[in-house]
Design an enzyme around this catalytic site. Structure first.
Site, PDB file in Angstrom:
ATOM      1  N   ASP A 105       0.844  -1.196   0.000  1.00  0.00           N
ATOM      2  CA  ASP A 105       0.000   0.000   0.000  1.00  0.00           C
ATOM      3  C   ASP A 105       0.880   1.247   0.000  1.00  0.00           C
ATOM      4  OD1 ASP A 105      -2.055  -1.769   0.583  1.00  0.00           O
ATOM      5  OD2 ASP A 105      -1.859  -1.409   2.736  1.00  0.00           O
TER       6      ASP A 105
HETATM    7  N1  URA Z   1      -0.988  -5.905   4.129  1.00  0.00           N
HETATM    8  C1  URA Z   1      -1.431  -4.639   4.189  1.00  0.00           C
HETATM    9  O1  URA Z   1      -2.372  -4.327   4.886  1.00  0.00           O
HETATM   10  N2  URA Z   1      -0.784  -3.724   3.451  1.00  0.00           N
HETATM   11  C2  URA Z   1       0.281  -4.000   2.659  1.00  0.00           C
HETATM   12  O2  URA Z   1       0.831  -3.120   2.013  1.00  0.00           O
HETATM   13  C3  URA Z   1       0.719  -5.333   2.626  1.00  0.00           C
HETATM   14  C4  URA Z   1       0.063  -6.257   3.372  1.00  0.00           C
END
Ligand code: URA
Length: 240
Positions: A105
């Site tokens: 993310d």
């Molecule tokens: N899980 C999440 O919540 N975000 C990420 O970027 C990767 C795994």
């Protein structure tokens, strides 16, 4: 990246480096339309036109494998309509096009593999290999043993149950704690959704390892090349 002209000719399979030197001195090689008849010239084959006897010199695409410590605020897409910085902007010195293997993310930091090897990327992401991803998550509140067990055995997110996970509390913090979680799936915002599902929203998330590849001391915003041994280690269960 710049390299000696004779090395480029040899890499393209035209001749040996020594023979390439003779061809250069004989005026048979052009760079961007100009004959180069002296030795020692360096070229960047990614952005310069090299010809031998009037024919373009084509290099086999070099396979690249990088591990980046992605900062928060940087997106994994190659172009962002909102104009946010992309992971590609952090790859100074890399002229080939590489793409991220999976996503983090925008607000998650940490280990991200980038490559131009589609088969390698496909293998890593294939659920059959169950490559573990290890995260450190700062969450609100102190999860009880029952909440940790739910995370370990699977919680319902987006209508389906998560696979078993490893979870431990690393340290207590003011108002919360730091968890270490290892999961084998790559569902969208999975760690954030899992923690929220047991009542402990994530306030900070970092991926510290992917397969056998740990960030170690790699600073945020920096990348390093992966060795062939490290690439193999991604798939070796005894190294996880
Ligand atoms: N899980 C999440 O919540 N975000 C990420 O970027 C990767 C795994």
């Amino acid at each position: 990246m710049k390299e000696r002209l004779q090395k480029v000719l040899a890499r393209a399979g035209i001749c040996s480096r020594r023979k390439a030197e003779a061809h250069i001195l004989a005026g048979r090689v052009r760079v961007d339309g100009e004959v180069v008849a002296t030795l020692g010239v360096k070229v960047d084959p990614a952005c310069q036109q090299i010809e031998f006897d009037g024919q373009p010199v084509r290099l086999p695409e070099e396979k690249l494998y990088l591990l980046l410590n992605k900062p928060r605020g940087v997106v994994c897409t190659l172009h962002d309509p909102q104009g946010r910085p992309t992971v590609v902007s952090l790859l100074a010195g890399i002229s080939q096009r590489v793409f991220p293997v999976g996503r983090l993310d925008v607000d998650t930091e940490g280990a991200l593999i980038l490559t131009n090897d589609g088969a390698f990327a496909h293998r890593i992401l294939h659920p059959r290999f169950e490559i573990p991803r290890t995260y450190r998550a700062v969450v609100r509140g102190m999860p009880k043993a029952s909440a940790l067990d739910r995370l370990r055995h699977g919680v319902l997110i987006d209508g389906s149950r998560t696979h078993p996970a490893k979870v431990r509390i690393v340290r207590r913090l003011a108002g919360g704690c730091e968890l270490e979680m290892t999961i084998h799936e790559g569902r969208k915002r999975q760690v954030r959704k899992m923690c929220a599902a047991v009542g402990h929203p994530v306030v900070f998330l970092r991926r510290i390892a992917y397969g056998g590849l740990a960030l170690g001391g790699l600073p945020v915003g920096h990348y390093r090349m992966l060795s062939p041994q490290e690439r193999a280690r991604v798939f070796r269960k005894d190294r996880w």
